[in-house]
Enzyme design. Sequence first.
Site, mmCIF file in Angstrom:
data_model
loop_
_atom_site.group_PDB
_atom_site.id
_atom_site.type_symbol
_atom_site.label_atom_id
_atom_site.label_comp_id
_atom_site.label_asym_id
_atom_site.label_seq_id
_atom_site.Cartn_x
_atom_site.Cartn_y
_atom_site.Cartn_z
ATOM 1 N N GLU A 270 2.708 5.831 1.589
ATOM 2 C CA GLU A 270 2.402 6.769 0.510
ATOM 3 C C GLU A 270 3.527 6.791 -0.538
ATOM 4 O O GLU A 270 3.268 6.984 -1.728
ATOM 5 C CB GLU A 270 2.150 8.183 1.062
ATOM 6 C CG GLU A 270 0.983 8.285 2.059
ATOM 7 C CD GLU A 270 -0.349 7.727 1.570
ATOM 8 O OE1 GLU A 270 -0.611 7.767 0.348
ATOM 9 O OE2 GLU A 270 -1.137 7.227 2.416
ATOM 10 N N HIS A 273 2.614 4.251 -3.068
ATOM 11 C CA HIS A 273 1.615 4.757 -4.031
ATOM 12 C C HIS A 273 2.291 5.669 -5.046
ATOM 13 O O HIS A 273 2.035 5.588 -6.252
ATOM 14 C CB HIS A 273 0.548 5.583 -3.299
ATOM 15 C CG HIS A 273 -0.513 4.771 -2.619
ATOM 16 N ND1 HIS A 273 -1.286 3.841 -3.285
ATOM 17 C CD2 HIS A 273 -0.955 4.760 -1.334
ATOM 18 C CE1 HIS A 273 -2.153 3.299 -2.421
ATOM 19 N NE2 HIS A 273 -1.972 3.837 -1.236
ATOM 20 N N GLU A 299 -3.071 -0.200 -3.933
ATOM 21 C CA GLU A 299 -2.875 -0.491 -2.515
ATOM 22 C C GLU A 299 -1.846 -1.618 -2.332
ATOM 23 O O GLU A 299 -1.167 -1.671 -1.309
ATOM 24 C CB GLU A 299 -4.229 -0.846 -1.894
ATOM 25 C CG GLU A 299 -4.310 -0.756 -0.395
ATOM 26 C CD GLU A 299 -4.087 0.638 0.205
ATOM 27 O OE1 GLU A 299 -4.189 1.644 -0.527
ATOM 28 O OE2 GLU A 299 -3.790 0.697 1.410
HETATM 29 MG MG MG Z 1 -3.270 3.642 0.595
#
Ligand code: MG
Length: 500
Positions: A270, A273, A299
């Site tokens: 995360e 991201h 991603e």
């Molecule tokens: Mg992801």
Amino acid sequence: MEKKYFSDPLIIEILENYKPIWSINYAISLIQWDMETYMPPEGIEERGKAYSHLAVLQHRLLLSPDLQNLVEKAKGREGLTDQEKGVVRVLDREIERAKKLPEKLIAELREVTTKAHEAWLISRERSEAEPFLSYLDRIVSLEREMAEKLGYEEHPYDALIDYFEEGFTTRKGKEMFDAIIPNLKRALEKVMGDDYFPRCHYLESYRYDVERAKKVNERVLEVLSFPRRRARIDVSPHPFTINMGQKDVRITTRYEGHDIRRTILSTIHEYGHALYELQIDEALSGTPIGTGVSMGVHESQSRFWENIVGRSRAFSSIIGGILREELPELKAYDDEEIYRYVNLVRPSFIRVDADELTYNFHIALRFNIERMLIAGEVKTAEVPELWNNLMDELLGIRPRKYSEGFLQDIHWSQGSFGYFPSYSLGTVIAAQVKAKMEDETRKMDEIIEKRDFAAIREWLREKIHKYGATYAPRELLVKSLGEDINPSYYIKYIEEKYSR
Ligand code: MG
């Protein structure tokens, strides 16, 4: 620093019109984050109403004749900057999609998926195909109708994929999986015939104290310079990242109480991201291009940090050091042991539990089923068996119950057909990023050993993050990595890592 990204009067007017849409987006993001984290459970009904009214309002604003006319005019405009073209591209896509999908279809899909979610929970709990399978059948017909309305050149599934990954197609997806799966199979055979990467590890069953695990994650994020004044980490049942604006990005993780690598790796995932959103050029804030360009590229950033950095030998030493300090009962585990623990490999039924090597088999399976369902080549009634057969074919294991098979993911109950391929795209692109970065800077292991994560962040900022959605994903990859999706880097990465 003043940047002249936007100077065309027509674009300035478009951006002015976009402000309320952006603001609703902002509010919806905050609503979603709160729903998954701190909201008292009984507030859900009112929250649902507020949410859907905001969504309707946003839809209307997007389809307002003023904005449509402006975007239409701007489409043929000469002399626009790349950023201005990006604004027109993104808005035109959104408007076209909103125009093509009749309100009735959207409303029906919303209604069916709300009920399907309940049915899915029941089916998964009991591990029985019904009641979910009947809902799946309705969802698939609505998705097929949607594909027809949206339009496509070659395959109806293209229309659905394109929403999540602009310019990606069924054909390209097939080519990608055809390229990686045989190589992954080879690597898997090698690993299974050898003891180095273990099938299971004692640390999987080691039960940790949640407070101390939180401290571990805090320290990992500290190593990565997670910017506390612009980002935060909380807890939710399913880890996710969400951005309000460029200076307010939230990630979550979960603590299951055992197998501590799961919360660590998901936090690093995360973080990847979040970093993407945090490093977008500030001058793009509040515009349609001030966010990540696609699910696949997003991603790729999370997988880059999770797999290529987080599961590397050098980073295992960092994790090992932190674990031994924070959890002294683990002090017998050296760096090598931690490396093997975070890289254990075993074919398993559940996608979200899959290791780096077997993960893409799970996606290939879903890609194949979705593509056939949307093309009408298989019936939904055949899905449960088809799933099990494909699992057997790909990983040599056969689910004993449907909850280990077609009932495991939430995506279909939400009508998210076309989303799954982005996970594999992400892993493939992440390996391209690694190759290019190493080409232009230094070996990844060397950078990580020196803990020079700033060098990685800077490279990612310059090559990918700062542009936001200025360029369409295919164009961005060509511009920054020298070529569009090319699975050969991923194949090479897997071979080097697992064929030791
Ligand atoms: Mg992801």
